[in-house]
Design a protein around this motif. Sequence first.
Motif, PDB file in Angstrom:
ATOM      1  N   THR A   2      -6.791   2.931  30.187  1.00 49.46           N
ATOM      2  CA  THR A   2      -5.828   2.590  31.221  1.00 49.46           C
ATOM      3  C   THR A   2      -5.091   1.319  30.834  1.00 49.46           C
ATOM      4  N   TYR A   3      -3.849   1.247  31.244  1.00 49.34           N
ATOM      5  CA  TYR A   3      -3.039   0.070  30.967  1.00 49.34           C
ATOM      6  C   TYR A   3      -3.526  -1.113  31.791  1.00 49.34           C
ATOM      7  N   CYS A   4      -3.123  -2.292  31.360  1.00 48.77           N
ATOM      8  CA  CYS A   4      -3.450  -3.502  32.098  1.00 48.77           C
ATOM      9  C   CYS A   4      -2.988  -3.343  33.539  1.00 48.77           C
ATOM     10  N   GLN A   5      -3.779  -3.843  34.440  1.00 43.28           N
ATOM     11  CA  GLN A   5      -3.507  -3.713  35.867  1.00 43.28           C
ATOM     12  C   GLN A   5      -2.111  -4.220  36.243  1.00 43.28           C
ATOM     13  N   ALA A   6      -1.658  -5.248  35.576  1.00 47.90           N
ATOM     14  CA  ALA A   6      -0.372  -5.853  35.914  1.00 47.90           C
ATOM     15  C   ALA A   6       0.804  -4.895  35.765  1.00 47.90           C
ATOM     16  N   TYR A  18       8.216  -2.938  28.952  1.00 52.37           N
ATOM     17  CA  TYR A  18       8.562  -2.994  27.527  1.00 52.37           C
ATOM     18  C   TYR A  18       7.896  -4.215  26.884  1.00 52.37           C
ATOM     19  N   TYR A  19       7.994  -5.366  27.537  1.00 51.64           N
ATOM     20  CA  TYR A  19       7.391  -6.586  27.005  1.00 51.64           C
ATOM     21  C   TYR A  19       5.893  -6.387  26.795  1.00 51.64           C
ATOM     22  N   HIS A  20       5.226  -5.801  27.764  1.00 51.86           N
ATOM     23  CA  HIS A  20       3.793  -5.518  27.672  1.00 51.86           C
ATOM     24  C   HIS A  20       3.472  -4.619  26.484  1.00 51.86           C
ATOM     25  N   ASP A  21       4.250  -3.563  26.321  1.00 56.12           N
ATOM     26  CA  ASP A  21       3.948  -2.543  25.314  1.00 56.12           C
ATOM     27  C   ASP A  21       4.332  -2.927  23.885  1.00 56.12           C
ATOM     28  N   TYR A  22       5.314  -3.817  23.717  1.00 53.76           N
ATOM     29  CA  TYR A  22       5.842  -4.073  22.377  1.00 53.76           C
ATOM     30  C   TYR A  22       5.904  -5.539  21.944  1.00 53.76           C
ATOM     31  N   GLU A  23       5.668  -6.459  22.862  1.00 53.71           N
ATOM     32  CA  GLU A  23       5.796  -7.868  22.482  1.00 53.71           C
ATOM     33  C   GLU A  23       4.588  -8.724  22.850  1.00 53.71           C
ATOM     34  N   TYR A  24       4.071  -8.578  24.049  1.00 58.00           N
ATOM     35  CA  TYR A  24       3.031  -9.470  24.573  1.00 58.00           C
ATOM     36  C   TYR A  24       1.732  -9.324  23.788  1.00 58.00           C
ATOM     37  N   GLY A  25       1.338 -10.401  23.134  1.00 62.86           N
ATOM     38  CA  GLY A  25       0.097 -10.419  22.372  1.00 62.86           C
ATOM     39  C   GLY A  25       0.263 -10.019  20.921  1.00 62.86           C
ATOM     40  N   PHE A  26       1.417  -9.469  20.565  1.00 58.24           N
ATOM     41  CA  PHE A  26       1.650  -9.072  19.181  1.00 58.24           C
ATOM     42  C   PHE A  26       1.921 -10.321  18.343  1.00 58.24           C
ATOM     43  N   CYS A 164      -6.987  -1.339  27.798  1.00 57.16           N
ATOM     44  CA  CYS A 164      -5.561  -1.044  27.602  1.00 57.16           C
ATOM     45  C   CYS A 164      -5.331  -0.542  26.169  1.00 57.16           C
ATOM     46  N   PRO A 165      -4.566   0.527  25.990  1.00 52.97           N
ATOM     47  CA  PRO A 165      -4.306   1.020  24.627  1.00 52.97           C
ATOM     48  C   PRO A 165      -3.551  -0.003  23.758  1.00 52.97           C
ATOM     49  N   ILE A 166      -2.814  -0.896  24.363  1.00 51.71           N
ATOM     50  CA  ILE A 166      -2.099  -1.922  23.595  1.00 51.71           C
ATOM     51  C   ILE A 166      -3.092  -2.918  22.996  1.00 51.71           C
TER      52      ILE A 166
END
Length: 180
Positions: A2-6, A18-26, A164-166
């Motif tokens: 499951t994705y992050c609750q946020a 988009y930020y969550h999936d492609y930028e945040y934490g990368f 989270c899969p990310i």
Amino acid sequence: MTYCQAVQQMDADNPNVYYHDYEYGFPLTDDDELFGRLILEINQAGLSWITILKKKDNFRTAYSGFSIEQVASYGENDRGRLLNDAGIIRNRLKVDATIYNAQQILLLQQEYGSFKNWLDQHHPKTKEEWVKLFKKHFKFVGGEIVNEFLMSTGYLPGAHEPSCPIFAKIKELNPAWMKG
């Protein structure tokens, strides 16, 4: 998984998704992009992150593509231009801190070869140690700004929940992500 609750409750067109999936934490490797992320985090103080994400392209344009060298050379005309730019956050303390921080990063680049090398040489550290180090070199960098900058660039864990899969994608790209 499951994705992050946020982001679970957000519409797909929300810039946070988009930020969550492609930028945040990368992990970021380019000094100008690292500087750009620091600019965004500093400007977020007291505001919502979605406000900053919606203005991200405006920030990039206003601050010369996040070029550390160009921003470090900004003078009074540039300050005035930035403070009159409705597309960004018009706060003198934040503008002044950004210019000062660019100048500080140039000094770190001279000593360490790059801003990223400086970060890498100090990794891993606790959040408290990072905050102390950032406050020694930069302006407008309180605990939350430093924490978010470092989480968003992969130097501190916590950007994503383990389910989270990310989280798995980032861990694969940056095994050292879990340290800190």
